[in-house]
Design an enzyme around this catalytic site. Structure first.
Site, PDB file in Angstrom:
ATOM      1  N   ASP A  31      13.434 -32.315  14.359  1.00  0.00           N
ATOM      2  CA  ASP A  31      12.030 -32.130  14.700  1.00  0.00           C
ATOM      3  C   ASP A  31      11.405 -33.516  14.849  1.00  0.00           C
ATOM      4  OD1 ASP A  31       9.485 -30.722  14.907  1.00  0.00           O
ATOM      5  OD2 ASP A  31       9.075 -31.586  12.936  1.00  0.00           O
TER       6      ASP A  31
ATOM      7  N   CYS B 268       0.841  -1.194   0.000  1.00  0.00           N
ATOM      8  CA  CYS B 268       0.000   0.000   0.000  1.00  0.00           C
ATOM      9  C   CYS B 268       0.879   1.246   0.000  1.00  0.00           C
ATOM     10  CB  CYS B 268      -0.934   0.015   1.211  1.00  0.00           C
ATOM     11  SG  CYS B 268      -0.050   0.116   2.780  1.00  0.00           S
TER      12      CYS B 268
ATOM     13  N   CYS C 196      41.201 -18.543 -17.087  1.00  0.00           N
ATOM     14  CA  CYS C 196      40.105 -18.059 -17.936  1.00  0.00           C
ATOM     15  C   CYS C 196      38.853 -17.802 -17.103  1.00  0.00           C
ATOM     16  CB  CYS C 196      39.784 -19.071 -19.035  1.00  0.00           C
ATOM     17  SG  CYS C 196      41.137 -19.408 -20.172  1.00  0.00           S
TER      18      CYS C 196
ATOM     19  N   CYS D 110       3.491   1.664   2.651  1.00  0.00           N
ATOM     20  CA  CYS D 110       4.753   0.927   2.457  1.00  0.00           C
ATOM     21  C   CYS D 110       5.744   1.763   1.652  1.00  0.00           C
ATOM     22  CB  CYS D 110       4.490  -0.389   1.722  1.00  0.00           C
ATOM     23  SG  CYS D 110       3.473  -1.554   2.620  1.00  0.00           S
TER      24      CYS D 110
ATOM     25  N   ASP E 226      10.525 -30.549   8.290  1.00  0.00           N
ATOM     26  CA  ASP E 226       9.762 -30.843   7.073  1.00  0.00           C
ATOM     27  C   ASP E 226       9.879 -29.748   6.023  1.00  0.00           C
ATOM     28  OD1 ASP E 226       8.178 -28.805   7.979  1.00  0.00           O
ATOM     29  OD2 ASP E 226       6.488 -30.070   8.545  1.00  0.00           O
TER      30      ASP E 226
ATOM     31  N   ASP F 298       8.958 -25.816   9.957  1.00  0.00           N
ATOM     32  CA  ASP F 298      10.218 -25.520  10.636  1.00  0.00           C
ATOM     33  C   ASP F 298      11.082 -24.528   9.868  1.00  0.00           C
ATOM     34  OD1 ASP F 298       9.648 -27.586  12.628  1.00  0.00           O
ATOM     35  OD2 ASP F 298      10.036 -28.984  11.018  1.00  0.00           O
TER      36      ASP F 298
ATOM     37  N   CYS G  86      41.476 -22.946 -18.975  1.00  0.00           N
ATOM     38  CA  CYS G  86      42.096 -23.196 -17.674  1.00  0.00           C
ATOM     39  C   CYS G  86      41.460 -22.301 -16.622  1.00  0.00           C
ATOM     40  CB  CYS G  86      43.601 -22.971 -17.727  1.00  0.00           C
ATOM     41  SG  CYS G  86      44.048 -21.237 -17.983  1.00  0.00           S
TER      42      CYS G  86
END
Length: 790
Positions: free
Chosen positions: A493, A15, A85, A18, A685, A689, A82
């Site tokens: 967890d 908005c 480069c 912000c 998971d 977490d 190499c």
């Protein structure tokens, strides 16, 4: 005052408040004038570079809760020979106005660039790479890139064959010098040697001149410069000696045509072996791509038609017969089957699938014809997501590579200085004339090899990440592969990680009639534990009864009237309040084992107890034992009550338990361990977490390949097989050990080889052979990781 202007794409603004806030905060910074447009989501900024940096401005925007959007692009870069480069391109791009970060990988021949699209385009980046003598295109798919590499490999092979044929007569003259073979005089004729050496030097070896020119015109030097200088010195000195022979100044010219031709051929041969070995390091990508189906049997207009999978659209109905691969990700509409998901999870046991279940593209339908609806196609499928993660990981640099990159950037100029000093010392101080001085200088130029340094880290990272992907371990980048071996603490967890995440009935004490009443009552509840009881009753083939009245009692249980009987299911307190005698119940026994126990009464009489538990994964205990054997401290973190948590911990062998922790507090636990100097890996998971995963030194997500876990973590374990966590740590140890071996031999090779050449103990052709095979040995050592057991 040094003024600069910048336009930034701001994310997170919703908005006018912000945009006003961002503008106000930026204008309070010393030397900054900013205007923020909410509609375009752009910030136009004028700032004094002497007082504030662009990075400071971007950090300030992030600090107040917004983001600065950067564009990311990948480019296939050709012409690199190499490490000098790749280091050169990376350095130039990172100085290019508008580019945030650039990383160039010699092994994958890929540049990964983060840039400001308001200031620079992908075309600008490509042109900048071309300006310094290389070529680049926006990265195509892996198959196109592999086809190009195969073509380059075939060209190199023919160069080596032609070079060997032309160099063989010249090599024979070298053997004559060494062993006195009394060859026909034609072999020693300067015209004869010139005829064989010239095409090798200027046709087959033209790539070295071309590369040297491109580098020297931008005041840089790479391996091409060393090869071109060394072989040219041998060739043109021989040409000078031939001229002296032609005009009669000498009868026995000192020719080194064989050295120039043999060196070029040997280096081309080394390049061929290196390229072939490098193609094997990316074999994991090819294997993953080969797993997917080529065609799909689609139902359109009530007809079955076979079409290529790239023509399958979301929503298409697809038939998959027994033994066939699922072509894309989707949902089962009709039928039931078991699916081999080993390509995704590494788990060999088939998974039962029914209507509404999800199936993943490239997994195998083992029995039963299935009709499915396509939900993810093309680059959105799980397999393509995995391929993208592996490609990104192989393209990113590990911190350990920085040292080699810094050394490589100074390497070639230092070698040229050493070669010049070698020539001068031999010519003026050793005093044996120009010939031995030239031979020693050529040997120094030819034996020096920045390639081995440049290949030491990325080849190991490629093989290591590929090895992991083949086993269901997805590292998000080389830096994470390196960091993983430093872990000393693993926080797990509980729900969905150590346990399956779905409660099931483990114990029931009561008769058949009571179970029928229990299941009928719980069928009206939406609680997860109720679902477990109903599922349990289905296995008993019970007929559910009509419920006349139902009432949920929050925190205590439920009350229902069924066929005139009052059924209570719930806690000890619920039974006490209703004067039910529970003396004979096994409540305490179940609770000690960490189970959720519910008492059942019918018309005020105790009838039995049902216990429900989120069961522990089969491999959890084994995985935790493996982690402990690796010397890691293992901690379980959960929001469950202490009694349940401790019971689960006892089952799997975890000593440290932190229970009753809210999701937003898990990150605080990680931070606390880090404050003690621990290097922490957090296993979860990947969704609930997320804060803890992001904060941990290594976030490890347990995913199935279809969840956002792949994006949320540094390391993703596919399929939930917990033993993959210690195996990932073991793979990290092995990969880092392999990198250190490569770096040691690369440094040792140059540290020993250059002085030996400078002292005159190496013939130029031997130096060329050593140089050619040094990088091959590094890549070959990296390939040993393919055979490592993890």
């Amino acid at each position: 005052m040094s003024k600069a202007e910048e336009t930034l794409n701001i994310t997170g603004m919703t908005c006018a408040a912000c945009s006003t806030r961002v503008e106000k905060v930026l204008n309070k910074m010393d030397g900054v004038e900013a205007k923020v447009n909410l509609a375009t989501e752009k910030a136009s900024i004028e700032y004094d570079k002497d007082k504030v940096s662009l990075e400071d401005i971007e950090n300030k925007i992030s600090d107040i809760g917004y983001g600065v959007e950067k564009a990311n692009a990948e480019f296939d870069v050709t012409g690199m020979t190499c490490a000098a480069c790749s280091t050169r391109i990376e350095k130039v791009l990172n100085k290019f106005d508008g580019i945030d970060t650039a990383a160039v990988n010699l092994t994958t021949e890929k540049a990964t660039v983060s840039y400001n699209p308001n200031k620079v385009s992908t075309g600008d980046i490509i042109n900048r790479i071309r300006d310094i003598g290389y070529d680049a295109t926006e990265a195509g798919d892996s198959k196109d890139k592999q086809d190009r590499k195969d073509k380059e490999l075939n060209t190199l092979k023919w160069k080596v064959i032609i070079g060997a044929v032309l160099s063989l007569p010249l090599l024979v003259t070298m053997l004559d010098h060494l062993f006195g073979m009394n060859l026909p005089s034609i072999f020693m004729n300067p015209w004869f040697q010139l005829a064989f050496a010239t095409p090798v030097q200027f046709i087959l070896g033209w790539q070295f001149y071309k590369g040297a020119y491109k580098n020297l015109k931008t005041f840089n030097a790479n391996m091409d410069v060393l090869v071109a200088m060394g072989t040219s010195a041998a060739y043109f000195y021989s040409l000078y000696e031939s001229y002296r022979w032609i005009i009669g100044e000498t009868l026995h010219p000192h020719l080194y045509f064989e050295a120039s031709a043999v060196i070029v051929t040997l280096i081309l041969f080394g390049k061929y072996l290196e390229a072939r070995a490098k193609s094997q390091t990316s074999g994991a990508i090819s294997k993953l791509m080969d797993m997917q189906a080529r065609d799909a049997r689609v139902i359109r207009n009530n007809e079955e038609i076979m079409i290529p999978i790239d023509q399958v659209a979301v929503g298409d109905r697809i038939l998959v017969k027994p033994g066939e691969k699922f072509p894309v990700d989707g949902t089962i509409l009709k039928g039931a089957t078991s699916v081999d998901e080993s390509m995704l999870t590494g788990e060999s046991i088939p998974v039962e699938k029914n209507i509404d279940d999800t199936v993943i593209g490239a997994t195998v339908n083992q029995n039963g014809t299935i009709e499915m609806e396509a939900t993810k196609v093309g680059k959105d499928t799980a397999l393509q997501a995995i391929i993208k993660v592996v490609e990104d990981a192989q393209g990113k640099k590990a911190p350990i590579q920085r040292m080699a990159d810094v050394i490589s950037s100074y390497f070639v100029p230092i070698v040229i200085v050493i070669a010049i000093v070698t020539f001068l010392v031999w010519y003026f101080f050793v005093g044996k004339g120009i010939e031995p001085a030239l031979v020693a200088a050529i040997s120094v130029l030819v034996i020096a090899c920045p390639c081995a340094l440049g290949l030491a880290t990325p080849t190991s990272i490629m093989v290591g990440t590929g090895k992991g992907a083949e086993n269901g371990i997805l590292f998000k980048g080389g830096e994470h592969l390196e960091k993983t071996h430093q872990l000393d603490t693993i926080i797990l967890d509980k729900t969905g990680t150590i346990t399956h995440g779905t409660p099931v009935v483990t114990d029931y004490t009561g008769d058949h009639e009571t179970l029928q009443l229990l299941a009928s009552a719980e069928n009206y509840s939406e609680h997860p534990l109720a679902n477990a009881i109903v599922d349990f009753s289905k296995n008993k083939s019970l007929h559910l009864l009509e419920v006349e009245d139902f009432k949920a009692i929050p925190g205590h249980g439920i009350e229902a009237v069924i066929e005139g009987k009052t059924v209570l299911v719930g806690t000890r307190k619920l039974m006490t309040e209703n004067n039910v005698d529970i003396t004979d119940s096994d409540l305490e026994t179940y609770e000690y084992d960490g189970k959720t126990a519910m008492i059942i009464s019918v018309d005020g009489v105790y009838k039995g107890t049902v216990a429900v538990l989120d069961t522990v994964k089969e491999t959890a205990k084994e995985a935790i034992e493996m982690l402990k054997e690796q010397g890691l401290e293992v901690v379980m973190l959960t929001g469950d009550n202490t009694r349940t948590a401790e019971a689960i911990a006892r089952t799997v062998g975890i000593d440290t338990v932190i229970s009753e922790v809210l999701p937003d507090q898990k990150a605080d636990v990680v931070k606390e361990y880090q404050s003690e100097g621990k290097v922490v890996g957090m296993v979860g998971d990947g969704i609930n977490d997320a804060p803890a995963l992001a904060l941990a030194d290594i976030g490890i997500a347990i995913g199935t390949g279809t969840e956002v876990a792949i994006e949320a973590a540094d390391l993703t374990i596919l399929g939930g097989e917990l033993t993959l966590i210690p195996r990932a740590i073991h793979l990290s140890h092995k990969t880092i050990r392999n990198i250190k071996q490569n770096l040691f031999w690369a440094f040792a090779y140059n540290t020993i080889g250059i002085p030996v050449a400078a002292l005159g103990f190496l013939a130029p052709w031997i130096a060329g052979a050593a140089m050619a095979f040094s990088s091959v040995s590094v890549v070959t050592n990296s390939l040993r990781l393919k055979r490592v057991k993890i």
